[in-house]
Each structure stands twice: as C-alpha cells, then as structure tokens.
Design a protein around this motif. Structure first.
Motif, short mmCIF file in Angstrom:
data_model
loop_
_atom_site.label_atom_id
_atom_site.label_comp_id
_atom_site.label_asym_id
_atom_site.label_seq_id
_atom_site.Cartn_x
_atom_site.Cartn_y
_atom_site.Cartn_z
N VAL A 1 0.85 -1.20 0.00
CA VAL A 1 0.00 0.00 0.00
C VAL A 1 0.88 1.24 0.00
O VAL A 1 0.65 2.19 -0.75
CB VAL A 1 -0.94 0.03 1.22
N ALA A 2 1.91 1.23 0.83
CA ALA A 2 2.77 2.40 0.95
C ALA A 2 3.47 2.72 -0.37
O ALA A 2 3.68 3.88 -0.71
CB ALA A 2 3.79 2.18 2.06
N ALA A 3 3.80 1.67 -1.14
CA ALA A 3 4.46 1.90 -2.43
C ALA A 3 3.49 2.47 -3.45
O ALA A 3 3.89 3.02 -4.47
CB ALA A 3 5.06 0.60 -2.95
N GLY A 4 2.20 2.34 -3.19
CA GLY A 4 1.20 2.86 -4.13
C GLY A 4 0.46 1.75 -4.84
O GLY A 4 -0.18 1.98 -5.86
N GLY A 5 0.58 0.52 -4.35
CA GLY A 5 -0.21 -0.57 -4.92
C GLY A 5 0.64 -1.64 -5.58
O GLY A 5 1.87 -1.59 -5.56
N LEU A 6 -0.04 -2.61 -6.15
CA LEU A 6 0.59 -3.81 -6.69
C LEU A 6 1.65 -3.52 -7.76
O LEU A 6 2.75 -4.05 -7.72
CB LEU A 6 -0.51 -4.71 -7.28
N PHE A 7 1.32 -2.67 -8.72
CA PHE A 7 2.26 -2.43 -9.82
C PHE A 7 3.51 -1.71 -9.34
O PHE A 7 4.63 -2.09 -9.68
CB PHE A 7 1.58 -1.65 -10.95
N ALA A 8 3.30 -0.66 -8.54
CA ALA A 8 4.44 0.10 -8.04
C ALA A 8 5.33 -0.81 -7.19
O ALA A 8 6.56 -0.78 -7.30
CB ALA A 8 3.96 1.29 -7.22
N TYR A 9 4.69 -1.65 -6.41
CA TYR A 9 5.45 -2.54 -5.53
C TYR A 9 6.19 -3.60 -6.35
O TYR A 9 7.37 -3.87 -6.11
CB TYR A 9 4.50 -3.20 -4.53
N ALA A 10 5.49 -4.17 -7.32
CA ALA A 10 6.11 -5.22 -8.15
C ALA A 10 7.32 -4.68 -8.90
O ALA A 10 8.33 -5.36 -9.06
CB ALA A 10 5.07 -5.79 -9.12
N ARG A 11 7.24 -3.41 -9.31
CA ARG A 11 8.37 -2.79 -10.00
C ARG A 11 9.54 -2.55 -9.05
O ARG A 11 10.68 -2.85 -9.36
CB ARG A 11 7.94 -1.44 -10.58
N LYS A 12 9.17 -2.04 -7.88
CA LYS A 12 10.18 -1.74 -6.87
C LYS A 12 10.94 -3.02 -6.51
O LYS A 12 12.15 -3.00 -6.30
CB LYS A 12 9.44 -1.21 -5.63
N MET A 13 10.24 -4.13 -6.45
CA MET A 13 10.85 -5.39 -6.06
C MET A 13 11.44 -6.14 -7.25
O MET A 13 11.92 -7.26 -7.11
CB MET A 13 9.82 -6.29 -5.38
N GLY A 14 11.35 -5.57 -8.45
CA GLY A 14 11.91 -6.23 -9.64
C GLY A 14 11.09 -7.41 -10.11
O GLY A 14 11.59 -8.25 -10.86
N MET A 15 9.82 -7.50 -9.69
CA MET A 15 8.99 -8.62 -10.14
C MET A 15 8.46 -8.40 -11.55
O MET A 15 8.15 -9.34 -12.26
CB MET A 15 7.83 -8.85 -9.16
N ILE A 16 8.28 -7.14 -11.92
CA ILE A 16 7.98 -6.84 -13.33
C ILE A 16 8.92 -5.73 -13.78
O ILE A 16 9.37 -4.91 -12.97
CB ILE A 16 6.51 -6.41 -13.58
N ASN A 17 9.24 -5.70 -15.05
CA ASN A 17 10.17 -4.66 -15.50
C ASN A 17 9.60 -3.85 -16.65
O ASN A 17 10.31 -3.41 -17.54
CB ASN A 17 11.54 -5.26 -15.84
N HIS A 18 8.28 -3.67 -16.63
CA HIS A 18 7.68 -2.81 -17.65
C HIS A 18 7.77 -1.36 -17.19
O HIS A 18 7.60 -1.09 -16.03
CB HIS A 18 6.21 -3.18 -17.87
#
Ligand code: SF4
Lengths: 184, 435
Positions: A167-184
């Motif tokens: 939530v703090a990162a701004g949701g699933l996409f922002a978090y997934a990017r931050k963690m390198g889970m998606i790279n779009h």
C-alpha cells in the motif's frame, strides 16, 4: 495513494456497522463510471457510501465532492459482496486514507492493497463503543496504532505485515516494479 | 520430495504454480488459464493495463482473455454504451478470440452462465474473473475466483497472479434430495449456518452422494453463492457428469484432479439433505435464513427469476412446473441468463407445452432479453429495476440494500420453485403447496 514518509494520518472519523457491502459503498448503477478516467474517478468519490441507509449521517455534505472524513471505522465483514474495485477507489477519491474495521471481506481487502488506494487496518476490539462519527483520530502508520483524540485512548491495530509496504508503495504495480517482479 | 496429500484446490494451485505441493497460507505465483471480464469492470481493467504496460502492450494470451459484456446491456445509458464500445475497440486491437459482442449473433448474456456454456471452464484449470461470482466455475472442478481491476490488469499483462492458498472447508452432503429442494435451498441453508463471513479466505468444497446426484446447473447455483459466505472459491470435484458437460463444449484437453482421500481440511461439515425444507434469505443479507413456510404472512409485490444463480434453463423448468395452468398474482419478471437459455424457453416442453407458453399463459411479463438486468439494479431504465418500496422474491444471489435499484425495496432470495409458488399466491409460499 499513500506514502510512508507521512507516517501519521489524522482527521475526522466516520463510523459504520457490520456487513457494509459494496452496493452501499458504491451503488451498482454508478458502475458505468470508469475509475481510470480522472473525471469519473472524482465522480466516484462524490458518490462514495451513497448506498447507505438513511439512518447514517450524510457521508458527503450536499453540494460537496469530497467527505470531511479521513478515516472510516467499521465493524465486521467490511466490503462484502462484489469484486468492484470502484469500492475502495470511491472511498479513496472521497478523501478516506484508511479504514479500521474488525474484519474485511477478502476481495475488498485485496483490492485496497492492490490499488494502494487506502490502508485496510484491522482493529483488535470493537471501536464503535469509543468512536463517534465526527471525532478526531490519528493513525501512526509505522507503529500501527490508532489514537482517539478526545479521550487520548490509544488502540493497537493488527499488523498489516507484508501488505503495508505494498500500500505504501502505491499498490501492486508500483510494488512489483520496486521489487523487480515486473520490469515494464 | 515427501508425499503430501492435498485438496483439489491445493492440487490445482500447485500445478498452476509449477510446484509439487502447496499448503494453505502459502503465497504462490499462479498461472491463469482464463481471465474473464465484462462491461463494468473491463474498461477499468483495460485502463490500468494500458497505463501500466503501455498503450501498445499486448495481452499475455489472446486466446485466454474472454470478454463477456452482460451487466448494462439493454439501456439507453450513454456511459454504459461507451463502455461496451471501449471493449469492442480493445477486443479488435488485441484480436481477442473470445469477445461476445452485444447486438450481434455472438452475444451470449450473463458471463457466469456463458463461460461454461462456451467451453471456457475446464476441470483442473485456474480462472480469474473481475466478478465476485466467478466462484461459480468451481462447479466443474476448476479453481475460480473473483478479483479486482488492478489484479486483473496484472493478469492481463503477465498471465500470473500472487495468491495465498486457501484452507478448505469441506461440506459433505448426503441423503436423497426431495424434489422440492433445489441447489438454492442447499446453499442458502449453509450460508445461514456458517454466516456471511463463515468461509472468509477459504475454499468451500462440496462433496457427497447428494452432490453427485445434482445436475451441473444445480452445482453451479451452489458454487455461485460461495462468495456470499466470503469464500475465495467454491469447488466440486469433477466426475463423469462434469467431464461429459465440458467435452461436449470444447476440443481442448484438460486434466481433472480430485482431493486425496486423506487430505487435511480446516473444517468438516455434514448434512443430510433429505431433511431440508425450502429456504429463503430475508432482507438484507444472504445469511438471514428462514424457512419459506415460516414467512407465509409476507406479502410480495413482484417475483424475479433470473441471474447467474437463478436464470439457467433448469431454474425456468422448475418455475414452469409450478406455474403451468395457473395464474400469477403479482408482476413476474423473467430474465434468462443467456441466449441459449432464452432459446431453451421456446424449445423445452412440459406436458407438450413450451416453457415460454406456460409463462405467457400464467400471466408473467414478457420474457426479457438475456443479461444481468435487475439482479444488480443497473441504470434506472433496466428491466425489473425497482423504484419504490417493492417487496420482491427473487432467484438472484444478493439482497443487499438497494441491490435491485431502490433502497426501500425488500428482497427475499429463494429457489425458482419457491419464487414461482410465491408469485401465484402473492405471499411467500412453500412450493410444496403446489407440488
Ligand atoms: S447476474 Fe447478477 S450476480 Fe450474476 S454476474 Fe450478473 S449482476 Fe452479478
């Protein structure tokens, strides 16, 4: 969207009962609004909780687009019913930053996290005996505590655990990017 | 690798996560076989997909994104029409294989009846849908669950979703089903017993000789309402009946799985349905259970037969059995879930008379074209939308305040047999009175 650099959320609370379903949060006839279109996002905000029965005080004052409240205090099974993401979105668009409920319906909780729209905290006790609509409160995000301003009482919230950084990162996409889970 | 016995839900998720085993509570990345969306959540999902993956991005698999507009179809509402148009554009740009376009011969109707009908639900597979009643599809032995737009956009782009494997609540239903009992009576009773959050975060698995004896349509009614108890999914292990249903509708191969006999479940419930009586959920909660015969002093203003829960062909057959040769005493709204069901109303006969003719002679309102219609209220010009203090008996799945339009409406949920019997008397009526 929330941000861990503002560790305190403060404002007026709006108090609700058990089993507040998604039709009460945003009635189905408004699902012609698309949350990703900015003007319609704001309209959803203006319609948040418009499905509540008449016993509740107006969540949004007539003629206003946003609520005077920052925090919703609710009972059990908050957000039961449909998977409409319009529900957490409408609450966030109305100005709500966090919900403190005794429990959540699964999809609502998940949508709150995935959108990063608001913090879905769980209370450890029934807070509706303490808080009345219009009372001031503050939530210390990092310490996961809720303070009732008038009485000074402080309530421990159940830990959001792994969900809080999403939530703090701004949701699933922002978090997934931050963690390198998606790279779009 | 040690052997771990698993429930059907755990087995499907393990396979979709490329793991030998999963246990409840484990967070796993699960591959989707189907992503279902419709006209009220599709446009928002697409909006997020394009924002996050780029305007030129392609969906992960154009064969697996199935779009079934169904909610706001027969309305003059400009924005509802715009939303369907945006789905049309997207389906064209993405060259989706399965877009069931309203206004064309390819239009189907309610997504949860159309999806299995068109062969998109297969045992052992994983289905995500932007609709909470996606849990319906567990009736064919799939793992199927409802998700929001953001999760759906993620699936659209990646074909995957992070899930927590649910613990299983297992319902063993034995006994011979009386002919006045329908799937609806069974699930209303269970929700009444466990409560509207009694299965929160859990899988609800239904098994037993009574489940084996149920038709696929009745199994769908039961799984459809698993979400009304808060469940993540409802599921019934595939058997010959479900495999035959699926084989008749798709060429695709699939691998059915079932629970291991010694698997661990969080809780076991046992029922003998021979003792069940026709049930009703009172306003405003699907968990407010009562027996129909206890409510016979409740006067109704209308009856509504339709939706993904109660608008299948079997539901209309049940209603017609009660209504044949009699006259309804309140406005009776009939909304077939899909075009195939609508066609069935013209073809299926009881004592040499078509269902459509039985309904017409009984004085029901003209049969509406297939869609969700007033199951969720919809725009004010929606067929069956309530505007005042109507008391409605309905075969739908939710009786929340305002669900059919007006906040002053009282909605009683019941089986098609009970709804039809009540339509005749103008009061809530146990269908045994007419059987
Ligand atoms: S028929 Fe009703 S419950 Fe089913 S998908 Fe449509 S609106 Fe939802």
């Amino acid at each position: 969207m929330q941000n861990d650099t503002t560790p305190i959320l403060a404002g007026k609370v709006y108090v609700l009962g058990d089993d507040i379903d998604t039709d009460q949060i945003i009635p189905a006839r408004h699902l012609n609004l698309v949350p990703t279109i900015p003007a319609e996002y704001r309209q959803l905000g203006a319609l948040a909780l418009s499905g509540l029965p008449a016993e509740y005080p107006a969540f949004i004052k007539p003629g206003k687009k946003r609520a005077d409240y920052k925090i919703v205090i609710a009972g059990r099974n908050f957000g039961c019913g449909s998977s409409r993401e319009h529900a957490p979105i409408a609450l966030a668009a109305s100005g709500i930053q966090a919900i403190v409920a005794e429990s959540y319906a699964r999809i609502f909780f998940r949508n709150a996290v995935a959108t990063g729209a608001l913090f879905p905290f769980e209370a450890e006790t029934n807070l509706r005996t303490v808080f009345q609509t219009g009372d001031e409160a503050e939530i210390q995000l990092e310490r996961e505590k809720l303070r009732h301003s008038k009485s000074g009482q402080v309530f421990k919230l159940k830990s959001l655990g792994a969900v809080r950084p999403v939530v703090a990162a701004g949701g699933l996409f922002a978090y997934a990017r931050k963690m390198g889970m998606i790279n779009h | 690798m040690y052997f771990l016995s698993m429930t059907i839900t755990e087995k499907i998720l393990a396979r979709a996560a490329d793991k030998a085993a999963v246990a409840p509570g484990e967070n796993i990345w699960v591959k989707a076989d189907i992503l279902l969306t419709h006209d009220i959540c599709g446009p928002g999902t697409i909006g997020i997909f394009q924002r996050e993956f780029g305007r030129q991005a392609k969906v992960w698999d154009r064969e697996r994104v199935v779009i079934i507009p169904d909610h706001f179809i027969f309305t003059q509402d400009e924005m509802a029409r715009r939303n369907v148009e945006s789905l049309r554009t997207f389906a064209r740009e993405q060259a989706l294989s399965y877009f069931y376009d309203p206004g064309t011969p390819n239009y189907k109707g309610v997504c949860h009846v159309a999806l299995p009908q068109e062969g998109h639900v297969r045992p052992g597979e994983v289905i995500f849908g932007t609709d909470s009643h996606t849990c319906t599809h567990g009736a064919l032995g799939a793992f199927a669950t409802g998700i929001g737009n953001t999760d759906a956009a993620f699936v659209m782009g990646t074909g995957k979703l992070l899930l927590k494997a649910p613990p299983t609540l297992r319902f063993t239903l034995d006994g011979l089903k009386p002919d006045y009992i329908m799937g609806k009576d069974i699930i209303l009773r269970i929700i009444g017993d466990i409560g509207v959050e009694g299965a929160n975060y859990c899988a609800m698995e239904f098994r037993g000789e009574a489940v084996a004896a149920l038709s696929i349509e009745e199994r769908m009614t039961i799984c459809n309402m698993a979400i009304e108890a808060g469940a993540k999914n409802g599921i019934i292990a595939p058997d010959e009946k479900s495999v035959a249903y699926v084989r008749a509708r798709t060429q695709k191969t699939f691998t059915p799985v079932t629970s291991d006999p010694d698997c661990t479940v969080a809780k076991d419930y046992a029922y003998n349905i021979a003792s069940f009586e026709p049930g009703v959920a009172k306003p405003h909660s699907p968990g407010a259970y009562a027996l129909a015969r206890e409510l016979e002093d409740i006067k109704i203003d209308r009856a509504y037969i339709g939706s993904c829960t109660g608008g299948k062909l079997a539901d209309f057959i049940a209603a017609a059995v009660i209504l044949q040769g009699k006259r309804v005493s309140v406005d009776t709204f009939l909304v077939p879930a899909t075009q195939e069901v609508a066609d069935g109303l013209e073809k299926e006969q009881i004592n040499g008379e078509t269902l459509a003719s039985i309904f017409h002679k009984a004085g029901c309102l003209d049969i509406a074209p297939p869609s969700c219609a007033a199951c969720l209220g919809g725009p004010p010009d929606t067929f069956g939308h309530t505007h005042g203090k109507e008391v409605v008996i309905s075969t739908t799945n939710r009786n929340f305040i305002g669900r059919m339009g007006s906040k002053a409406t009282q909605i009683y949920l019941a089986s098609p047999l009970t709804a039809a019997a009540s339509a005749l008397k103008g009061r809530i009526t146990d269908p045994r009175v007419f059987m």
